[in-house]
Enzyme design. Structure first.
Site, PDB file in Angstrom:
ATOM      1  N   LYS A   1       0.836  -1.204   0.000  1.00 51.78           N
ATOM      2  CA  LYS A   1       0.000   0.000   0.000  1.00 51.78           C
ATOM      3  C   LYS A   1       0.875   1.260   0.000  1.00 51.78           C
ATOM      4  O   LYS A   1       0.645   2.191  -0.768  1.00 51.78           O
ATOM      5  CB  LYS A   1      -0.927   0.010   1.224  1.00 51.78           C
TER       6      LYS A   1
ATOM      7  N   ARG B   1      -9.876  -0.225   8.549  1.00 54.40           N
ATOM      8  CA  ARG B   1      -9.306  -1.566   8.651  1.00 54.40           C
ATOM      9  C   ARG B   1     -10.356  -2.599   9.022  1.00 54.40           C
ATOM     10  O   ARG B   1     -10.102  -3.781   8.997  1.00 54.40           O
ATOM     11  CB  ARG B   1      -8.324  -1.577   9.826  1.00 54.40           C
TER      12      ARG B   1
ATOM     13  N   ARG C   1      12.275  -5.085   4.682  1.00 56.86           N
ATOM     14  CA  ARG C   1      11.827  -3.684   4.557  1.00 56.86           C
ATOM     15  C   ARG C   1      12.591  -2.761   5.507  1.00 56.86           C
ATOM     16  O   ARG C   1      12.838  -3.083   6.659  1.00 56.86           O
ATOM     17  CB  ARG C   1      10.339  -3.593   4.886  1.00 56.86           C
TER      18      ARG C   1
ATOM     19  N   ARG D   1      10.970  -1.442  11.395  1.00 62.36           N
ATOM     20  CA  ARG D   1       9.793  -1.329  12.257  1.00 62.36           C
ATOM     21  C   ARG D   1       9.813  -2.449  13.292  1.00 62.36           C
ATOM     22  O   ARG D   1      10.106  -3.593  12.953  1.00 62.36           O
ATOM     23  CB  ARG D   1       8.513  -1.431  11.405  1.00 62.36           C
TER      24      ARG D   1
ATOM     25  N   ARG E   1      -0.264 -10.223  12.310  1.00 62.98           N
ATOM     26  CA  ARG E   1      -0.939  -9.128  11.578  1.00 62.98           C
ATOM     27  C   ARG E   1      -1.686  -9.686  10.374  1.00 62.98           C
ATOM     28  O   ARG E   1      -2.796  -9.245  10.063  1.00 62.98           O
ATOM     29  CB  ARG E   1       0.082  -8.070  11.166  1.00 62.98           C
TER      30      ARG E   1
HETATM   31  P1  AP5 Z   1       4.798  -1.679   1.795  1.00 59.59           P
HETATM   32  O1  AP5 Z   1       4.509  -0.770   0.647  1.00 59.59           O
HETATM   33  O2  AP5 Z   1       5.523  -1.116   2.966  1.00 59.59           O
HETATM   34  O3  AP5 Z   1       3.481  -2.474   2.246  1.00 59.59           O
HETATM   35  P2  AP5 Z   1       2.217  -1.980   3.077  1.00 59.59           P
HETATM   36  O4  AP5 Z   1       1.025  -2.611   2.425  1.00 59.59           O
HETATM   37  O5  AP5 Z   1       2.229  -0.503   3.221  1.00 59.59           O
HETATM   38  O6  AP5 Z   1       2.503  -2.737   4.430  1.00 59.59           O
HETATM   39  P3  AP5 Z   1       2.379  -2.270   5.925  1.00 59.59           P
HETATM   40  O7  AP5 Z   1       3.147  -3.264   6.753  1.00 59.59           O
HETATM   41  O8  AP5 Z   1       2.747  -0.823   6.067  1.00 59.59           O
HETATM   42  O9  AP5 Z   1       0.855  -2.456   6.174  1.00 59.59           O
HETATM   43  P4  AP5 Z   1       0.153  -2.563   7.547  1.00 59.59           P
HETATM   44  O10 AP5 Z   1      -1.239  -2.412   7.092  1.00 59.59           O
HETATM   45  O11 AP5 Z   1       0.466  -3.767   8.320  1.00 59.59           O
HETATM   46  O12 AP5 Z   1       0.823  -1.417   8.412  1.00 59.59           O
HETATM   47  P5  AP5 Z   1       0.359   0.041   8.845  1.00 59.59           P
HETATM   48  O13 AP5 Z   1       1.539   0.908   8.822  1.00 59.59           O
HETATM   49  O14 AP5 Z   1      -0.876   0.457   8.122  1.00 59.59           O
HETATM   50  O15 AP5 Z   1       5.627  -2.913   1.182  1.00 59.59           O
HETATM   51  C1  AP5 Z   1       6.144  -3.905   2.026  1.00 59.59           C
HETATM   52  C2  AP5 Z   1       7.542  -4.289   1.579  1.00 59.59           C
HETATM   53  O16 AP5 Z   1       7.445  -4.942   0.304  1.00 59.59           O
HETATM   54  C3  AP5 Z   1       8.475  -3.105   1.386  1.00 59.59           C
HETATM   55  O17 AP5 Z   1       9.789  -3.472   1.771  1.00 59.59           O
HETATM   56  C4  AP5 Z   1       8.417  -2.849  -0.126  1.00 59.59           C
HETATM   57  O18 AP5 Z   1       9.622  -2.255  -0.615  1.00 59.59           O
HETATM   58  C5  AP5 Z   1       8.198  -4.255  -0.669  1.00 59.59           C
HETATM   59  N1  AP5 Z   1       7.388  -4.259  -1.879  1.00 59.59           N
HETATM   60  C6  AP5 Z   1       6.277  -3.501  -2.088  1.00 59.59           C
HETATM   61  N2  AP5 Z   1       5.765  -3.739  -3.299  1.00 59.59           N
HETATM   62  C7  AP5 Z   1       6.569  -4.692  -3.848  1.00 59.59           C
HETATM   63  C8  AP5 Z   1       6.545  -5.389  -5.060  1.00 59.59           C
HETATM   64  N3  AP5 Z   1       5.589  -5.123  -5.972  1.00 59.59           N
HETATM   65  N4  AP5 Z   1       7.489  -6.315  -5.317  1.00 59.59           N
HETATM   66  C9  AP5 Z   1       8.438  -6.576  -4.398  1.00 59.59           C
HETATM   67  N5  AP5 Z   1       8.529  -5.949  -3.199  1.00 59.59           N
HETATM   68  C10 AP5 Z   1       7.597  -5.019  -2.929  1.00 59.59           C
HETATM   69  O19 AP5 Z   1      -0.092  -0.223  10.346  1.00 59.59           O
HETATM   70  C11 AP5 Z   1       0.841  -0.555  11.338  1.00 59.59           C
HETATM   71  C12 AP5 Z   1       0.119  -0.750  12.660  1.00 59.59           C
HETATM   72  O20 AP5 Z   1      -0.524   0.472  13.061  1.00 59.59           O
HETATM   73  C13 AP5 Z   1      -1.007  -1.795  12.672  1.00 59.59           C
HETATM   74  O21 AP5 Z   1      -0.527  -3.111  12.868  1.00 59.59           O
HETATM   75  C14 AP5 Z   1      -1.861  -1.287  13.843  1.00 59.59           C
HETATM   76  O22 AP5 Z   1      -1.294  -1.638  15.069  1.00 59.59           O
HETATM   77  C15 AP5 Z   1      -1.795   0.222  13.672  1.00 59.59           C
HETATM   78  N6  AP5 Z   1      -2.871   0.726  12.824  1.00 59.59           N
HETATM   79  C16 AP5 Z   1      -2.740   1.379  11.629  1.00 59.59           C
HETATM   80  N7  AP5 Z   1      -3.942   1.652  11.104  1.00 59.59           N
HETATM   81  C17 AP5 Z   1      -4.859   1.159  11.963  1.00 59.59           C
HETATM   82  C18 AP5 Z   1      -6.271   1.094  11.954  1.00 59.59           C
HETATM   83  N8  AP5 Z   1      -6.989   1.609  10.942  1.00 59.59           N
HETATM   84  N9  AP5 Z   1      -6.898   0.490  12.993  1.00 59.59           N
HETATM   85  C19 AP5 Z   1      -6.215  -0.030  14.015  1.00 59.59           C
HETATM   86  N10 AP5 Z   1      -4.867  -0.015  14.097  1.00 59.59           N
HETATM   87  C20 AP5 Z   1      -4.189   0.569  13.065  1.00 59.59           C
HETATM   88 MG    MG Z   2       2.507   0.787   4.849  1.00 59.74          MG
END
Ligand code: AP5
Ligand code: MG
Length: 233
Positions: free
Chosen positions: A21, A100, A145, A178, A189
């Protein structure tokens, strides 16, 4: 090369942890410089780095891979959207990481759908795209990452490594791991995501705004995502 959108775009990127994302958001911002983006996870990481009260509270949940309670996240996102998007009348924006679950989706729509000028449905979004990536490849990606916390830019040692090892390409500032990116926590997760995503997808499917793009290799997903946006906006 910058492109222009011909209609307001209010996009939610939906997808498992590590589905890309944040990565797809960065690519879209390069393509459409007028887009504004907001990631709930990035806001939390910035608050944690700044050691604010909210950051301290959120880190208790985030570090072990649990979701932050709905009332905290929803209040935070509604507040950011109101101040940064709705009041300044920003037309094109992306959300990453929120909503989410179905409760968050309904609260967001109840709070803000009516405040969007010219919005004739009951939803703040007019496009929801799920990034569908096989979960076996996600864990490898996440373990490799690195992130630049102030901007949310993400790198991957294999897929898009930083130009200088350990440093952000734009600012030269250090990159971090992270704390929730260990194999064990990522598995938790992913499990939580799988439980919550179905009702959320149904909600947007019923509104007729859900699209799914599938792919596992680096440059498969972005052209598909772009194609959907170009055709409709
Ligand atoms: P990346 O682009 O970083 O993936 P992402 O989908 O953004 O993954 P996240 O881990 O950030 O998602 P998340 O939903 O768990 O975390 P969030 O920060 O929202 O890509 C991942 C890796 O793959 C990178 O190294 C990238 O370079 C690589 N990559 C990407 N595309 C690629 C491709 N096409 N080919 C190869 N490699 C590739 O949330 C974190 C925490 O915050 C949650 O666990 C929760 O505790 C809290 N939180 C956030 N939002 C909420 C909510 N709405 N409600 C409750 N808690 C929340
Ligand atoms: Mg992200």
């Amino acid at each position: 090369m910058a492109h222009r959108l011909t209609k307001p775009l209010r996009l939610l990127l939906l997808g498992a942890p590590g589905s890309g994302k944040g990565t797809q958001t960065s690519k879209l911002l390069k393509f459409y410089p007028e887009l504004y983006s907001l990631s709930s996870g990035d806001i939390f990481r910035q608050q944690i780095a700044a050691k604010t009260k909210l950051g301290l509270e959120a880190s208790k949940y985030i570090e072990n891979g649990s979701l932050v309670p709905d009332n905290i996240v929803t209040g935070l996102v509604v507040d950011h959207l109101t101040k940064e998007v709705i009041l300044p009348d920003i037309k094109h924006w992306i959300l990453d990481g929120f909503p989410r679950n179905i409760e968050q989706a309904k609260s967001l729509d109840t709070s803000l759908a009516h405040t969007i000028a010219g919005n004739n449905n009951k939803c703040v979004f007019n496009l929801v795209v799920e990034l569908d990536v096989p979960q076996q490849i996600i864990i490898d990606r996440i373990v490799n990452r690195w992130v630049h916390i102030p901007s949310g830019r993400v790198y991957n040692l294999q897929y898009n490594p930083p130009k200088v090892p350990g440093k952000d390409d734009i600012t030269g500032e250090p990159l971090s791991k992270r704390p929730d990116d260990t194999e064990e926590i990522v598995s938790k997760r992913l499990k939580d995501f799988n439980l919550l995503v179905k009702p959320l997808k149904e909600y947007y499917q019923n509104l007729g705004i859900l699209k799914v793009v599938s792919g596992e290799t680096s440059d498969i997903i972005f052209p598909k995502l772009l194609d959907i946006i170009k055709k409709n906006f």
